[in-house]
Write a protein that holds these residues in place. Structure first.
Motif, PDB file in Angstrom:
ATOM      1  N   THR A  44       0.801  -1.230   0.000  1.00 51.42           N
ATOM      2  CA  THR A  44       0.000   0.000   0.000  1.00 51.42           C
ATOM      3  C   THR A  44       0.834   1.281   0.000  1.00 51.42           C
ATOM      4  OG1 THR A  44      -0.155   0.035   2.415  1.00 51.42           O
ATOM      5  CG2 THR A  44      -1.894  -1.144   1.211  1.00 51.42           C
ATOM      6  N   TYR A  45       2.151   1.156   0.021  1.00 49.93           N
ATOM      7  CA  TYR A  45       3.011   2.340   0.065  1.00 49.93           C
ATOM      8  C   TYR A  45       3.492   2.728  -1.326  1.00 49.93           C
ATOM      9  CZ  TYR A  45       2.963   1.560   5.032  1.00 49.93           C
ATOM     10  OH  TYR A  45       2.552   1.400   6.332  1.00 49.93           O
ATOM     11  N   ASP A  46       3.517   4.041  -1.572  1.00 46.70           N
ATOM     12  CA  ASP A  46       4.033   4.573  -2.827  1.00 46.70           C
ATOM     13  C   ASP A  46       5.526   4.871  -2.720  1.00 46.70           C
ATOM     14  OD1 ASP A  46       1.354   4.910  -4.083  1.00 46.70           O
ATOM     15  OD2 ASP A  46       1.116   6.309  -2.413  1.00 46.70           O
ATOM     16  N   ARG A  47       5.942   5.266  -1.519  1.00 50.29           N
ATOM     17  CA  ARG A  47       7.329   5.638  -1.270  1.00 50.29           C
ATOM     18  C   ARG A  47       7.854   4.839  -0.090  1.00 50.29           C
ATOM     19  NH1 ARG A  47       6.799  10.696  -0.227  1.00 50.29           N
ATOM     20  NH2 ARG A  47       7.191  11.360  -2.338  1.00 50.29           N
ATOM     21  N   ILE A  48       9.065   4.310  -0.267  1.00 54.40           N
ATOM     22  CA  ILE A  48       9.743   3.567   0.794  1.00 54.40           C
ATOM     23  C   ILE A  48      11.081   4.245   1.067  1.00 54.40           C
ATOM     24  CG2 ILE A  48      10.811   1.364   1.460  1.00 54.40           C
ATOM     25  CD1 ILE A  48       7.801   1.042   1.165  1.00 54.40           C
ATOM     26  N   ILE A  49      11.301   4.603   2.316  1.00 53.70           N
ATOM     27  CA  ILE A  49      12.590   5.097   2.765  1.00 53.70           C
ATOM     28  C   ILE A  49      13.177   3.964   3.590  1.00 53.70           C
ATOM     29  CG2 ILE A  49      13.808   6.840   4.120  1.00 53.70           C
ATOM     30  CD1 ILE A  49      11.208   8.613   3.656  1.00 53.70           C
ATOM     31  N   LEU A  50      14.307   3.469   3.143  1.00 52.11           N
ATOM     32  CA  LEU A  50      14.895   2.282   3.755  1.00 52.11           C
ATOM     33  C   LEU A  50      16.220   2.645   4.405  1.00 52.11           C
ATOM     34  CD1 LEU A  50      14.473  -0.773   4.083  1.00 52.11           C
ATOM     35  CD2 LEU A  50      15.562  -1.083   1.868  1.00 52.11           C
ATOM     36  N   GLY A  51      16.359   2.298   5.690  1.00 54.64           N
ATOM     37  CA  GLY A  51      17.574   2.628   6.417  1.00 54.64           C
ATOM     38  C   GLY A  51      18.140   1.445   7.167  1.00 54.64           C
ATOM     39  N   THR A  52      19.454   1.411   7.253  1.00 52.49           N
ATOM     40  CA  THR A  52      20.117   0.355   8.001  1.00 52.49           C
ATOM     41  C   THR A  52      21.338   0.902   8.711  1.00 52.49           C
ATOM     42  OG1 THR A  52      21.009  -1.895   7.921  1.00 52.49           O
ATOM     43  CG2 THR A  52      21.595  -0.448   6.095  1.00 52.49           C
ATOM     44  N   SER A  53      21.674   0.237   9.764  1.00 51.57           N
ATOM     45  CA  SER A  53      22.918   0.530  10.462  1.00 51.57           C
ATOM     46  C   SER A  53      24.001  -0.367   9.884  1.00 51.57           C
ATOM     47  CB  SER A  53      22.743   0.262  11.953  1.00 51.57           C
ATOM     48  OG  SER A  53      22.152  -1.006  12.141  1.00 51.57           O
ATOM     49  N   ILE A  54      25.238   0.075  10.067  1.00 55.54           N
ATOM     50  CA  ILE A  54      26.395  -0.699   9.627  1.00 55.54           C
ATOM     51  C   ILE A  54      27.172  -1.081  10.878  1.00 55.54           C
ATOM     52  CG2 ILE A  54      28.508  -0.686   8.246  1.00 55.54           C
ATOM     53  CD1 ILE A  54      25.982  -0.352   6.520  1.00 55.54           C
ATOM     54  N   TYR A  55      27.429  -2.372  11.050  1.00 56.59           N
ATOM     55  CA  TYR A  55      28.203  -2.864  12.187  1.00 56.59           C
ATOM     56  C   TYR A  55      29.437  -3.575  11.656  1.00 56.59           C
ATOM     57  CZ  TYR A  55      24.097  -1.814  14.892  1.00 56.59           C
ATOM     58  OH  TYR A  55      23.038  -1.155  15.468  1.00 56.59           O
ATOM     59  N   ALA A  56      30.588  -3.098  12.066  1.00 53.69           N
ATOM     60  CA  ALA A  56      31.870  -3.687  11.637  1.00 53.69           C
ATOM     61  C   ALA A  56      31.942  -3.797  10.116  1.00 53.69           C
ATOM     62  CB  ALA A  56      32.082  -5.044  12.306  1.00 53.69           C
ATOM     63  N   GLY A  57      31.442  -2.753   9.435  1.00 58.79           N
ATOM     64  CA  GLY A  57      31.507  -2.711   7.982  1.00 58.79           C
ATOM     65  C   GLY A  57      30.454  -3.530   7.266  1.00 58.79           C
ATOM     66  N   THR A  58      29.505  -4.081   8.000  1.00 57.21           N
ATOM     67  CA  THR A  58      28.508  -4.977   7.417  1.00 57.21           C
ATOM     68  C   THR A  58      27.096  -4.449   7.649  1.00 57.21           C
ATOM     69  OG1 THR A  58      29.989  -6.826   7.887  1.00 57.21           O
ATOM     70  CG2 THR A  58      27.701  -7.365   7.387  1.00 57.21           C
ATOM     71  N   PRO A  59      26.287  -4.380   6.579  1.00 58.33           N
ATOM     72  CA  PRO A  59      24.890  -3.978   6.761  1.00 58.33           C
ATOM     73  C   PRO A  59      24.086  -5.095   7.409  1.00 58.33           C
ATOM     74  CG  PRO A  59      25.290  -4.564   4.484  1.00 58.33           C
ATOM     75  CD  PRO A  59      26.622  -4.648   5.187  1.00 58.33           C
ATOM     76  N   SER A  60      22.932  -4.753   7.880  1.00 61.66           N
ATOM     77  CA  SER A  60      22.054  -5.722   8.522  1.00 61.66           C
ATOM     78  C   SER A  60      21.613  -6.807   7.544  1.00 61.66           C
ATOM     79  CB  SER A  60      20.822  -5.005   9.075  1.00 61.66           C
ATOM     80  OG  SER A  60      19.817  -5.926   9.381  1.00 61.66           O
ATOM     81  N   ARG A  61      21.766  -8.041   7.958  1.00 62.18           N
ATOM     82  CA  ARG A  61      21.294  -9.188   7.169  1.00 62.18           C
ATOM     83  C   ARG A  61      19.772  -9.123   7.007  1.00 62.18           C
ATOM     84  NH1 ARG A  61      19.221 -13.421   9.222  1.00 62.18           N
ATOM     85  NH2 ARG A  61      20.166 -13.149  11.259  1.00 62.18           N
ATOM     86  N   ILE A  62      19.090  -8.607   7.996  1.00 61.40           N
ATOM     87  CA  ILE A  62      17.623  -8.505   7.947  1.00 61.40           C
ATOM     88  C   ILE A  62      17.186  -7.571   6.827  1.00 61.40           C
ATOM     89  CG2 ILE A  62      15.616  -7.674   9.241  1.00 61.40           C
ATOM     90  CD1 ILE A  62      17.049  -8.790  11.777  1.00 61.40           C
ATOM     91  N   VAL A  63      17.908  -6.457   6.648  1.00 63.04           N
ATOM     92  CA  VAL A  63      17.592  -5.526   5.559  1.00 63.04           C
ATOM     93  C   VAL A  63      17.901  -6.174   4.210  1.00 63.04           C
ATOM     94  CG1 VAL A  63      18.186  -3.299   4.511  1.00 63.04           C
ATOM     95  CG2 VAL A  63      17.870  -3.466   6.987  1.00 63.04           C
ATOM     96  N   THR A  64      19.015  -6.853   4.117  1.00 65.31           N
ATOM     97  CA  THR A  64      19.383  -7.545   2.880  1.00 65.31           C
ATOM     98  C   THR A  64      18.305  -8.554   2.486  1.00 65.31           C
ATOM     99  OG1 THR A  64      21.726  -7.269   3.407  1.00 65.31           O
ATOM    100  CG2 THR A  64      21.179  -8.969   1.789  1.00 65.31           C
ATOM    101  N   GLU A  65      17.839  -9.334   3.438  1.00 64.58           N
ATOM    102  CA  GLU A  65      16.790 -10.322   3.168  1.00 64.58           C
ATOM    103  C   GLU A  65      15.476  -9.647   2.778  1.00 64.58           C
ATOM    104  OE1 GLU A  65      16.676 -12.779   6.666  1.00 64.58           O
ATOM    105  OE2 GLU A  65      18.666 -13.630   6.254  1.00 64.58           O
ATOM    106  N   PHE A  66      15.145  -8.545   3.454  1.00 66.53           N
ATOM    107  CA  PHE A  66      13.936  -7.794   3.115  1.00 66.53           C
ATOM    108  C   PHE A  66      13.994  -7.336   1.651  1.00 66.53           C
ATOM    109  CE2 PHE A  66      12.041  -3.611   2.514  1.00 66.53           C
ATOM    110  CZ  PHE A  66      10.716  -3.876   2.810  1.00 66.53           C
TER     111      PHE A  66
END
Length: 161
Positions: A44-66
């Protein structure tokens, strides 16, 4: 246009930044924490703003899977991307690794919005590693408030466009 800020935040910085973005917008957004809701319905969304934190140079696996799970839907949306990180020397590479190439190409605004080391929210191993690698002894905030406002302005411009 219906907007969602979808984020993953381990210690709270990315969530805080999501709320700071919304404070600079002239329209309401829905917040979706992938930590609390790992499989949200974004149809139902027209616009998605997607944010993630970086830990030890690595983005969140949860965001990658999403991003993998929702590729077809995300390709139909107006996209904004942001990361929260503390490694200034590597932040451009970290932004490139944070989101798949197809989203990088679609994103209208993309931003690196700074980060924080929050010792009171880290476990003992995280504090030890942070002390050794970052060579700091206590909590520190390096959020880029001007960049957050500029990112929100770019989102507003896409909202009007």
């Amino acid at each position: 246009m219906k907007t969602a800020i979808i984020y993953y935040s381990k210690h709270g910085t990315t969530e805080r930044v999501a709320y700071l973005i919304e404070e600079s917008l002239n329209h309401k957004v829905d917040y979706i924490s992938l930590r609390e809701s790992p499989k949200p319905d974004i149809r139902t969304y027209d616009r998605i703003i997607l944010g993630t934190s970086i830990y030890a140079g690595t983005p969140s696996r949860i965001v990658t899977e999403f991003c993998k799970r929702n590729r077809l839907l995300l390709e139909q949306k107006v996209i904004g991307l942001f990361i929260c990180c503390m490694n200034k020397e590597q932040e451009t590479k970290e932004m490139e690794k944070a989101f798949p190439e197809y989203l990088q190409k679609l994103a209208i605004p993309k931003a690196i919005l700074g980060g924080e080391f929050l010792f009171d929210k880290m476990n003992c191993i995280e504090r030890f590693i942070t002390r050794k690698i970052a060579k700091i002894e206590s909590s520190v905030s390096c959020l880029r408030y001007n960049a957050i406002r500029e990112f929100a302005t770019q989102i507003e411009d896409s909202y009007l466009g």
